[in-house]
Design an enzyme around this catalytic site. Structure first.
Site, PDB file in Angstrom:
ATOM      1  N   ASP A  37       0.809  -1.219   0.000  1.00  0.00           N
ATOM      2  CA  ASP A  37       0.000   0.000   0.000  1.00  0.00           C
ATOM      3  C   ASP A  37       0.842   1.267   0.000  1.00  0.00           C
ATOM      4  O   ASP A  37       0.670   2.151   0.856  1.00  0.00           O
ATOM      5  CB  ASP A  37      -0.934   0.011   1.218  1.00  0.00           C
ATOM      6  CG  ASP A  37      -1.784  -1.240   1.330  1.00  0.00           C
ATOM      7  OD1 ASP A  37      -2.121  -1.812   0.278  1.00  0.00           O
ATOM      8  OD2 ASP A  37      -2.111  -1.649   2.462  1.00  0.00           O
ATOM      9  N   GLU A 209     -11.062   0.912  -4.132  1.00  0.00           N
ATOM     10  CA  GLU A 209     -10.431   1.356  -2.887  1.00  0.00           C
ATOM     11  C   GLU A 209      -9.101   2.045  -3.183  1.00  0.00           C
ATOM     12  O   GLU A 209      -8.672   2.141  -4.334  1.00  0.00           O
ATOM     13  CB  GLU A 209     -10.206   0.165  -1.953  1.00  0.00           C
ATOM     14  CG  GLU A 209      -9.357  -0.937  -2.547  1.00  0.00           C
ATOM     15  CD  GLU A 209      -9.379  -2.220  -1.725  1.00  0.00           C
ATOM     16  OE1 GLU A 209     -10.223  -2.339  -0.809  1.00  0.00           O
ATOM     17  OE2 GLU A 209      -8.543  -3.101  -2.007  1.00  0.00           O
TER      18      GLU A 209
END
Length: 555
Positions: A37, A209
């Protein structure tokens, strides 16, 4: 000595160095091992990057670079127990998907503490820290927040529920926006729905997302991951003339994916997505994103790693992998390399030793928030001394566990330990750890009055380890060396009573057991120094002199 004979070699070296400075490549992954991430920002000529850490502490490492290739960890966003507590959380809970940004002298990180208070923002004037205590944003209902600044305005964009919390299918999510008060860091106005479902809701897209907003040549661009974090992971893009929408999708989405490529290709990179963009030293756009390097299909023990790629602008749209081409091992660039002094290597094949002196290496992690002083670097010179705690790695507390990431599919970790065994419940040694249920533990202990070296395995019950094998120790010395070798899906375990006089304890145990595919979750494996009294109280301690790591890329 006649120095005229040194002129030609010196000229050769000088010529070589000049060419080396002119030749620079971005080597993938730029951060190898469990660094998922990624989010990146630029200030002047400096780049800062952060990653998810879930239930590990310190949380959210901050990396610095001048050239997008050489990275050095300069701090952690969550570095104090007073900021946040992960006790009681599973390994893959905790902190999800941080995003870093900079505006008007202040650095911001927004992130989600799942299962607890939700979304928060922290600030710092120096990305190395210290970072502020979190300011919670309860109105932001969802995960993966990101900030966008324009003039005096600030916005927060994030993943949220389906409209009216009535999903049309599994994985139906939305992207939403709030304006943010710059001074109070609280939301203002009404929540705005930007994207419902994904690129095309009629095709039931899942798990939109990791959104980021940025502006380029008059358009507001919204990039986001789609398809989940597995093999179908991708990155998509939308754009609008207004920051509040409507946002229209690129008709050639996704702009990044590897899911359409042959699974039999050599050295595949898979599961790519969750991207963030930044302007490089050459003025061009680059993307950092997560990906995996699997073996034998979809098995990987190293977790999701940070990759980089140039971004091409095609008819006003940013594309990372045109025609869904494969992510490359490296990308040549025209700007110079700027190595980081004192930085541990983060990509390619490498080896190093962590010595325990005045402070712990930034590469090391605790399992959940460390609220007590159960370790010391001052009790004995050049030694990490760890108390044996009742807590175990199978629970959800803070055991005597200090780990570093496995950064290669082919890797080895070695530790020198000084430990006097007293009772059968007391164990200390070296762990290869994926989560509470999936690990191997190479340790020194006592069995029926004899000092032994033991090998344990975790289990799905998460209560008692399973003893695989053990061997008596003959030397009677407290000091011992331990080694764990990993070769993709095979794990081998060694010990030495004399320096590097290695004896095999067990060869080629199942390494897939440590893979994300079998263990689940979002993390990668760690090698860890680990000492436990298995639920009982003791004053016994274990000492560690060093931790060596070596790993090689599968070339």
């Amino acid at each position: 000595m006649n120095f005229k004979y040194l002129i030609f070699p010196v000229l050769l070296i000088s010529s070589f160095l000049t060419k080396a400075q002119e030749t620079h490549v971005l080597t993938n992954p730029v951060l190898s091992g469990f660094y998922p991430d990624p989010s990146i920002c630029k200030t002047g000529t400096d780049y800062y990057l952060v990653n998810s850490t879930f239930a590990y502490f310190p949380g959210i490492p901050v990396f610095h670079s001048k050239d997008l290739s050489h990275w050095k960890q300069v701090g952690n966003v969550i570095s104090r127990p007073s900021q946040m507590n992960f006790l009681g959380d599973g390994v893959s809970r905790g902190l999800f998907a941080p995003s870093i940004s900079y505006d008007k002298g202040t650095y911001y990180v927004v992130c989600t503490l799942v299962d607890h208070k939700g979304n928060f923002v922290v600030t710092a004037t120096n990305p190395a820290g210290p970072w502020s205590n979190p300011k919670w944003i309860p109105e932001v209902n969802g995960i993966d927040p990101s900030l966008f600044f324009e003039g005096d305005k600030a916005y927060i964009v994030y993943n949220s529920d389906a409209p009216d919390r009535k999903p049309l299918y599994e994985g139906h999510r939305t992207l939403r926006l709030y304006e943010l008060n710059r001074k109070t860091l609280k939301v203002k106005g009404k929540e705005i729905l930007l994207v419902n479902g994904g690129v095309d809701i009629t095709k039931k897209p899942v798990w939109i997302e990791g959104p980021h907003l940025f502006k380029h040549e008059g358009y507001y661009y919204l990039i986001a991951a789609e398809g989940g974090t597995g093999m179908d992971h991708s990155e998509v893009v939308f754009r609008s003339k207004n920051v509040k929408g409507p946002f229209l999708p690129y008709d050639k989405n996704p702009i990044l994916t590897q899911r359409d490529l042959s699974p039999g290709r050599e050295h595949p990179v898979t599961s790519t997505g969750h991207a963030d963009f930044v302007t490089g030293p050459d003025g061009k756009t680059y993307a950092v994103f997560l990906g995996t390097r699997p073996y034998k299909g979809d098995y990987y023990n190293t977790g999701r790693e940070t990759f980089i790629s140039p971004v091409k602008w095609l008819n006003g749209w940013p594309v990372i992998t045109p025609e869904h081409t494969a992510i490359k091992d490296s990308y040549p660039v025209t700007f110079p390399a700027v190595p980081q002094k004192g930085a541990l290597p983060m990509n390619g094949s490498f080896a190093y030793t962590i010595y325990f002196k005045k402070v712990l290496s930034s590469q090391l992690l605790f399992l959940r928030t460390n609220n007590e002083s159960w370790y010391s670097l001052a009790e004995k010179k050049n030694q990490l001394t760890m108390k044996l705690l009742p807590a175990t790695c199978m629970g959800t507390g803070n055991p005597a566990f200090i780990g570093k990431r496995q950064q290669h599919a082919i890797a080895s970790a070695t530790a020198e330990m000084d430990f006097k065994t007293l009772k059968e419940n007391e164990k200390a040694g070296l762990l290869i750890f994926q989560n509470e249920y999936h690990f191997y533990y190479l340790c020194k202990s006592i069995d029926k009055g004899k000092t032994v070296i033991q090998l344990y395995k975790g289990n799905e019950a998460g209560k008692n380890m399973e003893l695989i094998t053990q061997s008596s120790l003959n030397g009677g010395k407290d000091k011992i060396e331990l080694r764990i070798d990993i070769n993709k899906d095979r794990c081998s375990f060694f010990y030495a009573e004399q320096q590097e006089d290695w004896k095999l304890l067990k060869r080629k145990l199942d390494g897939k057991y440590l893979s994300t595919k079998e263990a689940g979750g979002f993390v990668g494996s760690l090698f860890a120094l680990y000492a436990t009294s298995s639920g009982e109280t003791t004053k016994n301690k274990a000492g560690f002199s060093w931790l060596k790591y070596s790993g090689q890329d599968d070339l």
